[in-house]
Design a protein around this motif. Structure first.
Motif, PDB file in Angstrom:
ATOM      1  N   ARG A   1      -3.472  18.483 -10.440  1.00  0.00           N
ATOM      2  CA  ARG A   1      -2.247  17.713 -10.665  1.00  0.00           C
ATOM      3  C   ARG A   1      -2.514  16.217 -10.873  1.00  0.00           C
ATOM      4  NH1 ARG A   1       2.478  19.434 -10.067  1.00  0.00           N
ATOM      5  NH2 ARG A   1       3.263  17.503  -9.190  1.00  0.00           N
ATOM      6  N   SER A   2      -3.744  15.773 -10.699  1.00  0.00           N
ATOM      7  CA  SER A   2      -4.062  14.341 -10.796  1.00  0.00           C
ATOM      8  C   SER A   2      -3.470  13.656 -12.025  1.00  0.00           C
ATOM      9  CB  SER A   2      -5.569  14.108 -10.755  1.00  0.00           C
ATOM     10  OG  SER A   2      -6.047  14.357  -9.466  1.00  0.00           O
ATOM     11  N   PRO A   3      -3.582  14.241 -13.225  1.00  0.00           N
ATOM     12  CA  PRO A   3      -3.052  13.557 -14.407  1.00  0.00           C
ATOM     13  C   PRO A   3      -1.532  13.368 -14.399  1.00  0.00           C
ATOM     14  CG  PRO A   3      -4.561  15.322 -15.051  1.00  0.00           C
ATOM     15  CD  PRO A   3      -4.323  15.462 -13.587  1.00  0.00           C
ATOM     16  N   ILE A   4      -0.829  14.224 -13.673  1.00  0.00           N
ATOM     17  CA  ILE A   4       0.634  14.149 -13.686  1.00  0.00           C
ATOM     18  C   ILE A   4       1.216  13.791 -12.312  1.00  0.00           C
ATOM     19  CG2 ILE A   4       0.900  15.736 -15.630  1.00  0.00           C
ATOM     20  CD1 ILE A   4       1.634  17.907 -13.463  1.00  0.00           C
ATOM     21  N   CYS A   5       0.364  13.551 -11.347  1.00  0.00           N
ATOM     22  CA  CYS A   5       0.826  13.296  -9.980  1.00  0.00           C
ATOM     23  C   CYS A   5       1.580  11.967  -9.916  1.00  0.00           C
ATOM     24  CB  CYS A   5      -0.354  13.266  -9.018  1.00  0.00           C
ATOM     25  SG  CYS A   5       0.138  12.985  -7.311  1.00  0.00           S
ATOM     26  N   LEU A   6       2.791  12.021  -9.418  1.00  0.00           N
ATOM     27  CA  LEU A   6       3.629  10.826  -9.332  1.00  0.00           C
ATOM     28  C   LEU A   6       3.291   9.945  -8.130  1.00  0.00           C
ATOM     29  CD1 LEU A   6       7.051  12.457 -10.285  1.00  0.00           C
ATOM     30  CD2 LEU A   6       5.498  11.158 -11.753  1.00  0.00           C
ATOM     31  N   THR A   7       2.555  10.483  -7.161  1.00  0.00           N
ATOM     32  CA  THR A   7       2.241   9.701  -5.947  1.00  0.00           C
ATOM     33  C   THR A   7       0.800   9.187  -5.923  1.00  0.00           C
ATOM     34  OG1 THR A   7       1.645  11.704  -4.715  1.00  0.00           O
ATOM     35  CG2 THR A   7       3.941  10.941  -4.570  1.00  0.00           C
ATOM     36  N   ARG A   8      -0.037   9.671  -6.810  1.00  0.00           N
ATOM     37  CA  ARG A   8      -1.457   9.295  -6.790  1.00  0.00           C
ATOM     38  C   ARG A   8      -1.648   7.780  -6.903  1.00  0.00           C
ATOM     39  NH1 ARG A   8      -6.091   9.982 -10.945  1.00  0.00           N
ATOM     40  NH2 ARG A   8      -7.890   9.914  -9.549  1.00  0.00           N
ATOM     41  N   LYS A   9      -0.856   7.133  -7.740  1.00  0.00           N
ATOM     42  CA  LYS A   9      -0.986   5.679  -7.910  1.00  0.00           C
ATOM     43  C   LYS A   9      -0.693   4.930  -6.612  1.00  0.00           C
ATOM     44  CE  LYS A   9       0.092   5.494 -12.836  1.00  0.00           C
ATOM     45  NZ  LYS A   9      -1.149   5.356 -13.451  1.00  0.00           N
ATOM     46  N   VAL A  10       0.199   5.457  -5.799  1.00  0.00           N
ATOM     47  CA  VAL A  10       0.491   4.845  -4.496  1.00  0.00           C
ATOM     48  C   VAL A  10      -0.760   4.875  -3.631  1.00  0.00           C
ATOM     49  CG1 VAL A  10       1.818   5.082  -2.360  1.00  0.00           C
ATOM     50  CG2 VAL A  10       2.933   5.434  -4.563  1.00  0.00           C
ATOM     51  N   TRP A  11      -1.429   6.028  -3.574  1.00  0.00           N
ATOM     52  CA  TRP A  11      -2.620   6.163  -2.735  1.00  0.00           C
ATOM     53  C   TRP A  11      -3.767   5.321  -3.289  1.00  0.00           C
ATOM     54  CZ3 TRP A  11       0.505   7.450   0.460  1.00  0.00           C
ATOM     55  CH2 TRP A  11       1.331   8.561   0.407  1.00  0.00           C
ATOM     56  N   GLN A  12      -3.862   5.232  -4.607  1.00  0.00           N
ATOM     57  CA  GLN A  12      -4.890   4.384  -5.211  1.00  0.00           C
ATOM     58  C   GLN A  12      -4.652   2.914  -4.863  1.00  0.00           C
ATOM     59  OE1 GLN A  12      -4.340   5.771  -9.283  1.00  0.00           O
ATOM     60  NE2 GLN A  12      -6.410   6.638  -9.266  1.00  0.00           N
ATOM     61  N   ARG A  13      -3.416   2.471  -4.982  1.00  0.00           N
ATOM     62  CA  ARG A  13      -3.095   1.070  -4.686  1.00  0.00           C
ATOM     63  C   ARG A  13      -3.322   0.761  -3.208  1.00  0.00           C
ATOM     64  NH1 ARG A  13       2.667  -2.018  -5.489  1.00  0.00           N
ATOM     65  NH2 ARG A  13       1.976  -4.004  -4.664  1.00  0.00           N
ATOM     66  N   ALA A  14      -2.852   1.630  -2.332  1.00  0.00           N
ATOM     67  CA  ALA A  14      -3.022   1.411  -0.898  1.00  0.00           C
ATOM     68  C   ALA A  14      -4.505   1.404  -0.525  1.00  0.00           C
ATOM     69  CB  ALA A  14      -2.278   2.477  -0.109  1.00  0.00           C
ATOM     70  N   SER A  15      -5.292   2.271  -1.130  1.00  0.00           N
ATOM     71  CA  SER A  15      -6.737   2.298  -0.872  1.00  0.00           C
ATOM     72  C   SER A  15      -7.392   1.004  -1.336  1.00  0.00           C
ATOM     73  CB  SER A  15      -7.380   3.499  -1.579  1.00  0.00           C
ATOM     74  OG  SER A  15      -6.932   4.704  -1.015  1.00  0.00           O
ATOM     75  N   ARG A  16      -6.967   0.505  -2.489  1.00  0.00           N
ATOM     76  CA  ARG A  16      -7.515  -0.746  -3.031  1.00  0.00           C
ATOM     77  C   ARG A  16      -7.188  -1.915  -2.106  1.00  0.00           C
ATOM     78  NH1 ARG A  16      -6.126   0.433  -7.838  1.00  0.00           N
ATOM     79  NH2 ARG A  16      -4.067  -0.512  -7.771  1.00  0.00           N
ATOM     80  N   VAL A  17      -5.967  -1.973  -1.599  1.00  0.00           N
ATOM     81  CA  VAL A  17      -5.556  -3.044  -0.685  1.00  0.00           C
ATOM     82  C   VAL A  17      -6.358  -2.969   0.607  1.00  0.00           C
ATOM     83  CG1 VAL A  17      -3.639  -3.905   0.734  1.00  0.00           C
ATOM     84  CG2 VAL A  17      -3.256  -3.323  -1.666  1.00  0.00           C
TER      85      VAL A  17
END
Length: 141
Positions: A101-117
């Motif tokens: 589901r990674s290509p279409i996951c609506l929440t993945r960007k949240v986890w990526q951003r939080a991990s980056r922070v």
């Protein structure tokens, strides 16, 4: 995300070595007494820290462990990456093929951003910062 004891204890161990400000090797038993970490666990923690060249070990009667780098150059983020293999809140943050589901996951960007922070924050704190004043680490700007 919950950091493992390995990351927390590795940070505590490196900070203890940094606070000693000595070129004399510190025996594992002394480090155990001062940090409250068992000798057996310290020995497990030392392996990846030696491999990453954050510490040097000296053999012999006067042997022990020495911090190998300037405390101002060792970040908490680096320690966590060494001990955990990376800094991310979920596996899918770093592995595109893990979840179909990674290509279409609506929440993945949240986890990526939080991990980056999280990674940026941990990279902004050095052992030297903790040596100056562990309570002086700003929790909010």
């Amino acid at each position: 995300m919950k950091l493992s004891a390995r990351s927390r204890y590795a940070t505590r161990l490196l900070l203890d070595l940094a606070l000693r400000e000595t070129d004399s090797p510190q025996r594992t038993t002394i480090l155990s007494e001062s940090t409250g970490i068992t000798v057996q666990f310290i020995e497990q923690i030392l392996r990846p820290l030696k491999k990453a060249e954050l510490i040097t070990s000296v053999r012999g009667a006067a042997g022990g462990h020495i911090l190998n780098q300037d405390p101002a150059k060792i970040t908490v983020g680096e320690i966590v990456r060494i001990m955990e293999g990376g800094i991310s809140l979920t596996d899918c943050v770093t592995d595109d093929g893990l979840c179909k589901r990674s290509p279409i996951c609506l929440t993945r960007k949240v986890w990526q951003r939080a991990s980056r922070v999280l990674e940026q924050e941990l990279d902004s704190i050095t052992l030297a910062d903790l040596m100056k004043d562990p309570d002086g680490i700003k929790l909010d700007d």
